[in-house]
Design an enzyme around this catalytic site. Structure first.
Site, PDB file in Angstrom:
ATOM      1  N   HIS A   1       0.847  -1.198   0.000  1.00 51.87           N
ATOM      2  CA  HIS A   1       0.000   0.000   0.000  1.00 51.87           C
ATOM      3  C   HIS A   1       0.886   1.254   0.000  1.00 51.87           C
ATOM      4  O   HIS A   1       1.928   1.299   0.646  1.00 51.87           O
ATOM      5  CB  HIS A   1      -0.933   0.004   1.204  1.00 51.87           C
ATOM      6  CG  HIS A   1      -2.000   1.039   1.107  1.00 51.87           C
ATOM      7  ND1 HIS A   1      -1.790   2.358   1.439  1.00 51.87           N
ATOM      8  CD2 HIS A   1      -3.279   0.952   0.679  1.00 51.87           C
ATOM      9  CE1 HIS A   1      -2.890   3.049   1.220  1.00 51.87           C
ATOM     10  NE2 HIS A   1      -3.813   2.226   0.752  1.00 51.87           N
TER      11      HIS A   1
ATOM     12  N   GLU B   1      -3.888   2.267  -7.233  1.00 50.61           N
ATOM     13  CA  GLU B   1      -4.319   3.393  -6.407  1.00 50.61           C
ATOM     14  C   GLU B   1      -3.379   4.572  -6.656  1.00 50.61           C
ATOM     15  O   GLU B   1      -2.281   4.632  -6.076  1.00 50.61           O
ATOM     16  CB  GLU B   1      -4.267   3.018  -4.922  1.00 50.61           C
ATOM     17  CG  GLU B   1      -5.203   1.895  -4.525  1.00 50.61           C
ATOM     18  CD  GLU B   1      -5.430   1.840  -3.024  1.00 50.61           C
ATOM     19  OE1 GLU B   1      -4.454   1.779  -2.255  1.00 50.61           O
ATOM     20  OE2 GLU B   1      -6.593   1.894  -2.614  1.00 50.61           O
TER      21      GLU B   1
HETATM   22  O1  LIG Z   1      -5.980   3.931   0.206  1.00 57.50           O
HETATM   23  C1  LIG Z   1      -7.101   3.617  -0.180  1.00 57.50           C
HETATM   24  C2  LIG Z   1      -7.582   2.235  -0.031  1.00 57.50           C
HETATM   25  O2  LIG Z   1      -6.512   1.344   0.270  1.00 57.50           O
HETATM   26  C3  LIG Z   1      -8.050   4.633  -0.746  1.00 57.50           C
HETATM   27  O3  LIG Z   1      -8.349   5.559   0.279  1.00 57.50           O
HETATM   28  P1  LIG Z   1      -9.538   6.622   0.021  1.00 57.50           P
HETATM   29  O4  LIG Z   1     -10.733   5.821  -0.446  1.00 57.50           O
HETATM   30  O5  LIG Z   1      -9.744   7.254   1.377  1.00 57.50           O
HETATM   31  O6  LIG Z   1      -9.036   7.571  -1.033  1.00 57.50           O
END
Ligand SMILES: O=C(CO)COP(=O)(O)O
Length: 235
Positions: free
Chosen positions: A88, A157
C-alpha cells in the site's frame, strides 16, 4: 466483483465488530454475492464467520520471532485469516517500506498460499512527468512479484487520489487499467477517493474488477451501498 474496505488506522476493536455485524446483515438483506473484503486495524483482527473475507493490512514476513511491533503468520492463523494487503502506498511513502521488503513479504505470504491484494500507484509528480515515465514507475513496483501467482489481486491506487477527493477521469482509469491488464491478467481493483456517488461510474469501467475503498468505507451503510451497486452491475 471484489469490493474491499481498507479501514486503515480507524475504528476500535469494539467498533469494528459492530461494523462487521452491520455489514453482514446488510449483505444478507441485499443478497450480495460479490466478494467483499474488509481489512481492519491489527487490534481488530478476529475470526469471522460470514460472507465477509477479513484481511490484514500488514504482517511481517515471518511466522513469529524477534520483530518488535510486528505480527506474523501465527497471529493470522489464530483467526483463520489468509488474505493480506501488501505494498500500500502509505506503507511505501509514509512508513518507508522498500520494494525489497515488499517483495520479501509477498514471497513469504505467497508461499503460505495467502490471497494477496498487491497495491501499485504513482505519486502526483510522477503522473505529471508524463505517461511513459508513469508506466515505468509503476512497472518498477511489479519487480520481484510473481505475476503468475494464482491468488494475486492487483489494486491500482494513484497516490494523489488517496484521501484527497480527487479521482482520475474515467478515461484515465480505463487507459491505466487496460495497460496494467497487459502486464498480467489478475483481478484489478481501483482505489483512490471512491465514494457512493462515483462507485457506479468507476465499477462500470472496462478492466475494473472491483474497488478498494478507504475513507468512504468507514460508513458501513455507504460501503454496503457500494456492494449493492456492484451487485446491480454484475446482473
Ligand atoms: O488507500 C485507499 C484504499 O486502500 C483509498 O483511500 P480513500 O478511499 O480514502 O481515497
Amino acid at each position: 466483483m471484489i469490493i474491499a474496505a481498507n479501514l486503515k488506522t480507524n475504528l476500535t476493536r469494539a467498533q469494528t465488530l459492530e461494523y462487521l455485524k452491520n455489514l453482514e446483515s446488510c449483505l444478507n438483506e441485499n443478497s450480495i454475492t460479490q466478494e467483499v473484503m474488509v481489512f481492519p486495524s491489527p487490534t481488530s483482527l478476529n475470526a469471522h464467520d460470514g460472507k465477509i473475507i477479513i484481511g490484514t493490512q500488514n504482517a511481517y514476513g515471518t511466522s513469529s520471532g524477534a520483530f518488535t511491533g510486528e505480527i506474523g503468520s501465527m497471529h493470522l492463523d489464530e483467526f483463520g485469516i489468509k488474505t493480506i494487503l501488501i505494498g500500500h502506498s502509505e506503507r511505501r511513502h509514509i512508513l518507508g517500506e522498500t520494494q525489497e521488503e515488499i517483495v520479501n513479504k509477498f514471497n513469504f505470504y505467497k508461499n503460505l498460499g495467502f490471497k494477496i491484494v498487491y497495491c501499485v500507484g504513482e505519486p502526483l509528480e510522477v503522473r505529471e512527468a508524463g505517461f511513459e515515465y508513469m508506466m515505468e514507475y509503476i512497472s518498477k513496483q511489479y519487480e520481484g512479484i510473481d505475476s503468475n501467482y494464482e491468488s494475486l489481486i492487483i489494486a491500482y491506487e494513484p497516490v494523489w487520489a488517496i484521501g484527497t477527493g480527487l479521482t482520475p477521469t474515467s478515461e484515465d482509469i480505463a487507459l491505466l487499467h487496460k495497460e496494467l491488464k497487459k502486464k498480467l491478467p489478475a483481478p484489478l481493483l481501483y482505489g483512490g477517493s471512491v465514494k457512493v456517488n462515483n462507485a457506479k461510474e468507476v465499477l462500470s469501467i472496462d478492466a475494473v474488477d472491483g474497488i478498494l475503498v478507504g475513507g468512504a468505507a468507514l460508513n458501513v451503510e455507504d460501503f454496503c451501498t457500494m456492494c449493492e451497486i456492484a451487485q446491480g452491475l454484475s446482473g
